[in-house]
Design a protein around this motif. Sequence first.
Motif, short mmCIF file in Angstrom:
data_model
loop_
_atom_site.label_atom_id
_atom_site.label_comp_id
_atom_site.label_asym_id
_atom_site.label_seq_id
_atom_site.Cartn_x
_atom_site.Cartn_y
_atom_site.Cartn_z
N ARG A 88 0.94 -1.34 0.02
CA ARG A 88 0.04 -0.03 -0.09
C ARG A 88 0.95 1.35 -0.05
O ARG A 88 0.37 2.41 -0.12
CB ARG A 88 -0.77 0.00 1.34
N GLY A 89 2.05 1.06 0.16
CA GLY A 89 3.11 2.38 0.11
C GLY A 89 3.08 2.94 -1.15
O GLY A 89 2.82 2.63 -2.38
N ASN A 90 3.44 4.45 -1.28
CA ASN A 90 3.74 5.20 -2.38
C ASN A 90 5.11 5.08 -2.78
O ASN A 90 5.92 5.25 -1.91
CB ASN A 90 3.12 6.69 -1.93
N VAL A 91 5.07 4.86 -4.11
CA VAL A 91 6.65 4.77 -4.81
C VAL A 91 6.78 6.13 -5.63
O VAL A 91 5.89 6.28 -6.47
CB VAL A 91 6.80 3.38 -5.57
N LYS A 92 7.83 6.86 -5.35
CA LYS A 92 8.19 7.91 -6.23
C LYS A 92 9.38 7.50 -6.89
O LYS A 92 10.33 7.18 -6.41
CB LYS A 92 8.20 9.14 -5.54
N PHE A 93 9.75 8.01 -8.25
CA PHE A 93 10.93 8.01 -8.81
C PHE A 93 11.35 9.51 -9.16
O PHE A 93 10.35 10.62 -9.59
CB PHE A 93 10.90 7.34 -10.36
N GLY A 94 12.93 9.86 -9.16
CA GLY A 94 13.00 11.07 -9.50
C GLY A 94 14.48 11.41 -9.83
O GLY A 94 15.02 10.21 -10.08
N TYR A 95 14.73 12.33 -10.34
CA TYR A 95 16.16 12.68 -10.60
C TYR A 95 16.85 13.85 -9.69
O TYR A 95 15.95 15.03 -9.88
CB TYR A 95 16.40 13.02 -12.05
N SER A 96 17.86 13.97 -9.11
CA SER A 96 18.27 15.16 -8.39
C SER A 96 19.85 14.98 -8.34
O SER A 96 20.33 14.03 -8.01
CB SER A 96 17.63 15.49 -7.05
N LYS A 97 20.35 16.27 -8.41
CA LYS A 97 22.18 16.30 -8.32
C LYS A 97 22.82 15.28 -9.19
O LYS A 97 23.66 14.59 -8.29
CB LYS A 97 22.09 16.40 -6.80
N GLY A 98 22.47 14.86 -10.34
CA GLY A 98 23.10 13.66 -10.82
C GLY A 98 22.52 12.37 -10.48
O GLY A 98 23.27 11.38 -10.82
#
Length: 187
Positions: A88-98
Amino acid sequence: MNKYVLDIFKDQDALKTLNKWSILITLGAFILFYLFEVLFTNTTGSAVIGWSPLELLLSVILIFLIIFAVITVHEAIHGLFFKLFRPRGNVKFGYSKGMFYATSPGEVFRRHEFKIIIIMPFIIITALMMMIWFIVPHASIKYFLALHTGACAGDFYYLHLLNKHPEMQYVEDTDVGMTMYESHPDG
């Protein structure tokens, strides 16, 4: 309750360590995979000697596409294991500082669960690339293996911190790193 907080984007020492680890791990992995190639594979394929400018350009584009695909699959594997342990957890994807990353902010995991989440992309992708290397031997595979291994420096750093703090039994994933606790933060 004791805790350890890592904000990977603000901790300059951690960022410097990650940069050093990434370079050293990539170089070490390249040497290791080069030796593996020499000793155990019948690799075919040459360097770029004699290639036309168009062939070189297409090769560079293909390399970037493959690296992007490997990074995408790597982060998807993290996401899959976040979901495996916290459906039930939320998963997020991203990009930051390389850095590309997958996160399940606010979810608390037992230390062994978090270790599995952290290490599985390295294990799965390395195993798949090694199988491909034996099925379709080509000299370029060692470069992708070395680059992926070096790109796992952040994962290896997290494992290092978990091993450095064995008293910390729970890990809360955050948007900027992790917080480790001796006991469950809600308990």
